[in-house]
Design a protein around this motif. Structure first.
Motif, PDB file in Angstrom:
ATOM      1  N   GLY A   1       0.790  -1.240   0.000  1.00  0.00           N
ATOM      2  CA  GLY A   1       0.000   0.000   0.000  1.00  0.00           C
ATOM      3  C   GLY A   1       0.813   1.276   0.000  1.00  0.00           C
ATOM      4  O   GLY A   1       0.271   2.357   0.247  1.00  0.00           O
ATOM      5  N   PHE A   2       2.134   1.193  -0.309  1.00  0.00           N
ATOM      6  CA  PHE A   2       2.938   2.424  -0.336  1.00  0.00           C
ATOM      7  C   PHE A   2       2.662   3.222  -1.602  1.00  0.00           C
ATOM      8  O   PHE A   2       2.367   2.661  -2.651  1.00  0.00           O
ATOM      9  CB  PHE A   2       4.433   2.078  -0.247  1.00  0.00           C
ATOM     10  CG  PHE A   2       4.845   1.622   1.124  1.00  0.00           C
ATOM     11  CD1 PHE A   2       4.940   2.540   2.159  1.00  0.00           C
ATOM     12  CD2 PHE A   2       5.095   0.282   1.388  1.00  0.00           C
ATOM     13  CE1 PHE A   2       5.291   2.128   3.439  1.00  0.00           C
ATOM     14  CE2 PHE A   2       5.447  -0.138   2.661  1.00  0.00           C
ATOM     15  CZ  PHE A   2       5.543   0.793   3.687  1.00  0.00           C
ATOM     16  N   ASN A   3       2.788   4.560  -1.476  1.00  0.00           N
ATOM     17  CA  ASN A   3       2.682   5.429  -2.643  1.00  0.00           C
ATOM     18  C   ASN A   3       4.055   5.520  -3.285  1.00  0.00           C
ATOM     19  O   ASN A   3       4.954   6.175  -2.772  1.00  0.00           O
ATOM     20  CB  ASN A   3       2.190   6.821  -2.218  1.00  0.00           C
ATOM     21  CG  ASN A   3       2.166   7.803  -3.371  1.00  0.00           C
ATOM     22  OD1 ASN A   3       2.477   7.446  -4.517  1.00  0.00           O
ATOM     23  ND2 ASN A   3       1.790   9.039  -3.079  1.00  0.00           N
ATOM     24  N   MET A   4       4.196   4.858  -4.430  1.00  0.00           N
ATOM     25  CA  MET A   4       5.494   4.857  -5.121  1.00  0.00           C
ATOM     26  C   MET A   4       5.458   5.692  -6.385  1.00  0.00           C
ATOM     27  O   MET A   4       6.281   5.484  -7.285  1.00  0.00           O
ATOM     28  CB  MET A   4       5.858   3.432  -5.510  1.00  0.00           C
ATOM     29  CG  MET A   4       6.183   2.552  -4.344  1.00  0.00           C
ATOM     30  SD  MET A   4       6.127   0.857  -4.861  1.00  0.00           S
ATOM     31  CE  MET A   4       6.915   0.921  -6.431  1.00  0.00           C
ATOM     32  N   GLY A   5       4.491   6.618  -6.471  1.00  0.00           N
ATOM     33  CA  GLY A   5       4.372   7.422  -7.688  1.00  0.00           C
ATOM     34  C   GLY A   5       4.201   6.492  -8.871  1.00  0.00           C
ATOM     35  O   GLY A   5       3.481   5.498  -8.793  1.00  0.00           O
ATOM     36  N   ASN A   6       4.916   6.785  -9.963  1.00  0.00           N
ATOM     37  CA  ASN A   6       4.826   5.929 -11.150  1.00  0.00           C
ATOM     38  C   ASN A   6       6.123   5.182 -11.405  1.00  0.00           C
ATOM     39  O   ASN A   6       6.492   4.943 -12.556  1.00  0.00           O
ATOM     40  CB  ASN A   6       4.495   6.774 -12.385  1.00  0.00           C
ATOM     41  CG  ASN A   6       3.112   7.354 -12.281  1.00  0.00           C
ATOM     42  OD1 ASN A   6       2.183   6.658 -11.863  1.00  0.00           O
ATOM     43  ND2 ASN A   6       2.969   8.627 -12.612  1.00  0.00           N
TER      44      ASN A   6
ATOM     45  N   ALA B   1      14.607   0.939 -11.420  1.00  0.00           N
ATOM     46  CA  ALA B   1      15.275   0.468 -10.196  1.00  0.00           C
ATOM     47  C   ALA B   1      15.220   1.475  -9.050  1.00  0.00           C
ATOM     48  O   ALA B   1      15.769   1.241  -7.980  1.00  0.00           O
ATOM     49  CB  ALA B   1      16.733   0.144 -10.521  1.00  0.00           C
ATOM     50  N   ILE B   2      14.576   2.628  -9.285  1.00  0.00           N
ATOM     51  CA  ILE B   2      14.460   3.668  -8.252  1.00  0.00           C
ATOM     52  C   ILE B   2      13.061   3.578  -7.633  1.00  0.00           C
ATOM     53  O   ILE B   2      12.062   3.618  -8.357  1.00  0.00           O
ATOM     54  CB  ILE B   2      14.670   5.060  -8.884  1.00  0.00           C
ATOM     55  CG1 ILE B   2      16.084   5.154  -9.465  1.00  0.00           C
ATOM     56  CG2 ILE B   2      14.407   6.180  -7.878  1.00  0.00           C
ATOM     57  CD1 ILE B   2      16.283   6.289 -10.445  1.00  0.00           C
ATOM     58  N   PHE B   3      13.015   3.483  -6.311  1.00  0.00           N
ATOM     59  CA  PHE B   3      11.734   3.304  -5.622  1.00  0.00           C
ATOM     60  C   PHE B   3      11.514   4.412  -4.606  1.00  0.00           C
ATOM     61  O   PHE B   3      12.133   4.418  -3.542  1.00  0.00           O
ATOM     62  CB  PHE B   3      11.715   1.956  -4.896  1.00  0.00           C
ATOM     63  CG  PHE B   3      11.743   0.792  -5.829  1.00  0.00           C
ATOM     64  CD1 PHE B   3      10.567   0.241  -6.311  1.00  0.00           C
ATOM     65  CD2 PHE B   3      12.950   0.264  -6.251  1.00  0.00           C
ATOM     66  CE1 PHE B   3      10.592  -0.820  -7.197  1.00  0.00           C
ATOM     67  CE2 PHE B   3      12.985  -0.789  -7.143  1.00  0.00           C
ATOM     68  CZ  PHE B   3      11.812  -1.340  -7.614  1.00  0.00           C
ATOM     69  N   PRO B   4      10.644   5.365  -4.915  1.00  0.00           N
ATOM     70  CA  PRO B   4      10.302   6.361  -3.903  1.00  0.00           C
ATOM     71  C   PRO B   4       9.199   5.816  -3.007  1.00  0.00           C
ATOM     72  O   PRO B   4       8.287   5.144  -3.484  1.00  0.00           O
ATOM     73  CB  PRO B   4       9.766   7.531  -4.739  1.00  0.00           C
ATOM     74  CG  PRO B   4       9.211   6.894  -5.969  1.00  0.00           C
ATOM     75  CD  PRO B   4       9.951   5.594  -6.190  1.00  0.00           C
ATOM     76  N   VAL B   5       9.310   6.059  -1.704  1.00  0.00           N
ATOM     77  CA  VAL B   5       8.156   5.850  -0.824  1.00  0.00           C
ATOM     78  C   VAL B   5       7.741   7.255  -0.414  1.00  0.00           C
ATOM     79  O   VAL B   5       8.399   7.900   0.417  1.00  0.00           O
ATOM     80  CB  VAL B   5       8.518   4.967   0.385  1.00  0.00           C
ATOM     81  CG1 VAL B   5       7.443   5.040   1.447  1.00  0.00           C
ATOM     82  CG2 VAL B   5       8.703   3.520  -0.048  1.00  0.00           C
ATOM     83  N   ILE B   6       6.685   7.754  -1.053  1.00  0.00           N
ATOM     84  CA  ILE B   6       6.316   9.159  -0.881  1.00  0.00           C
ATOM     85  C   ILE B   6       5.511   9.311   0.405  1.00  0.00           C
ATOM     86  O   ILE B   6       4.516   8.619   0.616  1.00  0.00           O
ATOM     87  CB  ILE B   6       5.520   9.653  -2.110  1.00  0.00           C
ATOM     88  CG1 ILE B   6       6.418   9.524  -3.357  1.00  0.00           C
ATOM     89  CG2 ILE B   6       5.059  11.103  -1.918  1.00  0.00           C
ATOM     90  CD1 ILE B   6       5.726   9.756  -4.667  1.00  0.00           C
TER      91      ILE B   6
END
Ligand SMILES: Cc1ncc(COP(=O)(O)O)c(C=O)c1O
Length: 428
Positions: free
Chosen positions: A335-340, A344-349
């Motif tokens: 359920g994390f918001n990872m944008g689009n 290999a780059i994973f933002p957890v916003i």
């Protein structure tokens, strides 16, 4: 000083203080940040880049083994026997440095080999080599665009691009949004001489891929050129790892292909590739090239070998993609918001600086190395934890990170949050 009341952005925006007072004010903030174990910047690595990293832990004073989720060394070519051996041989042959700037004696035959290798790898006529990626973006754009020209930028392009545009007009379009780009192109149509649309191939804080095929088509229709920064795309996307133009099957159609040597290629430096005339012009007028000593010979040799490895060992990229897909599916299901994010780059916003710091502190304590990203690297409402993965992370590494994140997601109430509205996203 209570650092919880401030974020990095607050010190960036101060205009009415003497430089020394401003620095002192910031220093007090840093001291409190350290006291709260909230500073995860400049941690000292004792063994270099790899899926596991030993660091000197500033909070315990002892060495700490961590799962390293913050490297841009996606294929771990920093440690590949072939890139190491190539560098070692060049070091023996040429010594430690080039001895001069490239125009005045610093150009070695191995630099020319590298220029040719980059051009071939990127499907361009020729290339110019810089000692860092920041300088290659900044210095090439500054040399090409003048006062009567315009740079049309995706609002999330890298800081090095924005800095390169300071001597010309700048217009922004909404991230990866073709309607917005078209509006800007329309507005600029008859107003400026050179129009250059600049985008990243893969966005460094979000991990999504630019719609480069559509951008090239649209820009060319309006008489604009296109430049793409391939920093995080090279070695990662495209059938043979050649980057975004290969991914969209438009190699040869992008006017300027730039990038860094510091991410998947695992060394350091930057390049710009394109038509002979443009590259030759940059050799004579791009200041970070002209006025800075040429790249070290061992860097050039390791880079040539890194491109050879990318072509000879596609299994490294396959392993990276297996990891990317596994990690993305699991993060999404938590359920994390990872944008689009697509690479290999994973933002957890998270959008809350204090929570970002708390989550990074807890991850540090759990032995997982991630980075906090706040304004001005991203818009204030989109502050985040940034992770990136490598081809040689194991399933056990990734599962451990997912377990810790699952726990923190609940603890800090950072899952299944409403998405930030596009109007609230500022240009950082
Ligand atoms: C998209 C992008 N462009 C350029 C750069 C600058 O590259 P370098 O670190 O090689 O100077 C970076 C680096 O962090 C980046 O992410």
């Amino acid at each position: 000083m209570n650092s919880k009341k401030y974020s990095l952005a607050d010190f960036y925006d101060i205009d009415d203080m003497d430089m020394m007072d401003r620095a002192k004010f910031f220093y007090e903030y840093l001291e409190d940040i350290h006291k709260n174990h909230h500073s995860q910047y400049r941690r000292i690595s004792l063994n270099g880049s790899g899926p596991m990293m030993s660091i000197f832990d500033p909070y315990t004073g002892i060495e700490k083994e961590m799962i390293y989720m913050a490297s841009n060394d996606y294929l771990n070519l920093t440690r590949h026997p072939r890139t190491i051996q190539a560098g070692r041989s060049a070091l023996e042959k040429y010594g430690t440095g080039a001895g001069s700037v490239p125009l005045l004696g610093g150009t070695l035959d191995i630099h020319i080999d590298l220029e040719k290798r980059v051009a071939a790898f990127k499907g361009c006529e020729s290339s110019i080599i810089y000692t860092n990626g920041f300088g290659s973006n900044c210095g090439s754009i500054a040399a090409l665009l003048r006062e009567n020209d315009v740079a049309i930028l995706d609002m999330l392009v890298h800081a090095s691009i924005i800095d390169g545009c300071k001597g010309t007009h700048m217009e922004y379009f909404r991230h990866n949004n073709m309607n917005s780009l078209e509006k800007v192109l329309q507005k600029c149509k008859d107003k400026f001489r050179t129009k250059l649309v600049i985008v990243d191939g893969v966005y460094s804080m979000d991990g999504d891929i630019s719609h480069l095929d559509k951008i090239v088509e649209l820009a060319h229709r309006y008489g604009a050129y296109v430049m793409v920064d391939e920093a995080h795309a090279t070695g990662v996307i495209g059938k043979n790892g050649r980057g975004t133009p290969e991914h969209f099957n438009i190699e040869g159609k992008v006017d300027i292909v730039a990038g860094t040597f510091s991410k998947a290629l695992g060394v350091v430096g930057g390049f710009v590739a394109g038509k002979n005339e443009i590259i030759e012009y940059l050799h004579y007028y791009s200041r970070p090239y002209m006025f800075s000593t040429a790249q070290t010979p061992q860097t050039a040799a390791s880079l040539i070998e890194a491109m050879n490895v990318i072509e000879d060992e596609p299994e490294l990229r396959m392993k990276l993609w297996k990891n990317i897909n596994y990690f993305r599916e699991n993060l999404l299901s938590l359920g994390f918001n990872m944008g689009n994010s697509q690479t290999a780059i994973f933002p957890v916003i998270i959008g809350n600086d204090v929570k970002v710091r708390e989550v990074c502190r807890e991850m540090h304590e759990a032995g997982i190395y991630v980075n906090p990203v706040q304004y001005p690297a991203v818009s204030r409402k989109l502050s985040r934890v940034r992770m990136s993965i490598m081809c040689n992370h194991t399933k056990e590494h990734l599962d451990r990170v997912l377990d810790v994140l699952e726990h923190l997601g609940k603890k800090y109430d950072i899952v299944n949050r409403p998405k930030v509205k596009v109007e609230d996203v500022e240009i950082a």
